[in-house]
Design an enzyme around this catalytic site. Structure first.
Site, mmCIF file in Angstrom:
data_model
loop_
_atom_site.group_PDB
_atom_site.id
_atom_site.type_symbol
_atom_site.label_atom_id
_atom_site.label_comp_id
_atom_site.label_asym_id
_atom_site.label_seq_id
_atom_site.Cartn_x
_atom_site.Cartn_y
_atom_site.Cartn_z
ATOM 1 N N HIS A 1 35.804 39.594 44.185
ATOM 2 C CA HIS A 1 35.669 40.895 43.960
ATOM 3 C C HIS A 1 34.994 41.518 45.454
ATOM 4 O O HIS A 1 35.435 42.839 45.664
ATOM 5 C CB HIS A 1 34.728 41.177 42.993
ATOM 6 N N LYS B 1 34.222 42.285 23.577
ATOM 7 C CA LYS B 1 34.207 40.785 24.507
ATOM 8 C C LYS B 1 33.162 40.279 24.571
ATOM 9 O O LYS B 1 31.908 40.846 24.975
ATOM 10 C CB LYS B 1 34.891 41.244 25.786
ATOM 11 N N ARG C 1 45.668 39.038 43.453
ATOM 12 C CA ARG C 1 45.733 37.929 43.782
ATOM 13 C C ARG C 1 47.046 37.121 43.847
ATOM 14 O O ARG C 1 47.376 36.223 44.766
ATOM 15 C CB ARG C 1 44.850 36.986 42.645
ATOM 16 N N SER D 1 36.633 35.256 37.394
ATOM 17 C CA SER D 1 35.120 35.007 36.776
ATOM 18 C C SER D 1 35.289 34.004 35.817
ATOM 19 O O SER D 1 34.413 33.363 35.403
ATOM 20 C CB SER D 1 34.883 36.325 36.169
#
Ligand code: PNS
Length: 224
Positions: free
Chosen positions: A82, A106, A155, A192
């Site tokens: 990030h 979440k 990515r 993450s």
């Protein structure tokens, strides 16, 4: 070959895809430089003297509105991947707003306040990075903050499908553009969730997250 940078392209509320004023459109639609210029860095003024590159950029920047972009995400927690994207975006745009999504549905390891705090710490050396939180639609956050584009890291191909869907929806909803940056290969396998999983089972994630995140991660997981 002509090289355009975001700085050298003309800028407005919705960024034009056209060339800078120093170039002309040929009848065939291809871009031609005026004679006597060999590229942005070598542009000359009318008296034929070489112009310092920085002055041209400064002049163009002072005439155009601030280019503010957003890097949105959950950042639970922020990783070096990030940070790499945020830092590179900060080098390209006037201001980068890092927007942390408040998602009450979440389950997260860190509270939004903790994530914001970690992001503030790890971006403190960037004068043009601001950390905010948001809920609801990203396009509404963009409208409320004068943001015309989203910057996202890609990515791998696996990211692309979902990211493209969101990008197209955000454009459809509010003409908010999305600009993709390829992740530094050093961090292309990072997420993450993976960081949390590895750390939870005692794996070594040093070098993959900033030091401050590493220590907070260890503390939090020790409490579980
Ligand atoms: O780090 P994440 O969880 O992958 O980030 C996803 C995020 C926050 C960028 C995305 O879920 C988002 O933009 N959420 C805000 C709600 C919204 O605007 N949804 C419609 C997207 S087209």
């Amino acid at each position: 070959m002509t090289r355009w940078s975001w700085w050298s392209a003309p800028r407005g509320p919705v960024r034009s895809t056209g060339p800078p004023a120093t170039c002309r459109e040929s009848p065939a639609g291809t871009v031609r430089r005026p004679s006597g210029t060999a590229g942005t860095a070598a542009a000359r003024s009318q008296d034929g003297r070489r112009r310092p590159r920085g002055r041209r950029y400064r002049r163009m920047r002072s005439e155009t509105p601030m280019q503010r972009v957003v890097c949105p995400g959950s950042f639970d927690p922020v990783t070096n991947g990030h940070l790499d994207i945020i830092g590179r975006a900060a080098g390209l745009y006037d201001e980068v707003v890092v927007a942390v999504l408040i998602n009450i549905t979440k389950r997260s390891l860190f509270t939004v306040d903790e994530r914001v705090d970690m992001l503030r710490q790890v971006t403190k050396d960037y004068g043009n990075v601001r950390i905010e939180r948001f809920h609801g639609l990203l396009v509404d956050f963009c409208a409320a903050n004068g943001i015309t584009a989203v910057v996202k890291g890609l990515r791998a191909v696996s990211d692309f499908e979902y990211e493209m869907q969101m990008a197209q929806m955000n454009y459809r909803l509010a003409k908010v553009e999305t600009l993709f940056m390829t992740t530094n290969p050093q961090y292309s396998f990072l997420s993450s969730s993976l960081i949390k999983e590895i750390a939870r089972y005692g794996g070594d994630v040093s070098g993959l997250v900033p030091e401050t995140v590493l220590s907070r991660l260890r503390e939090r997981l020790a409490e579980e």
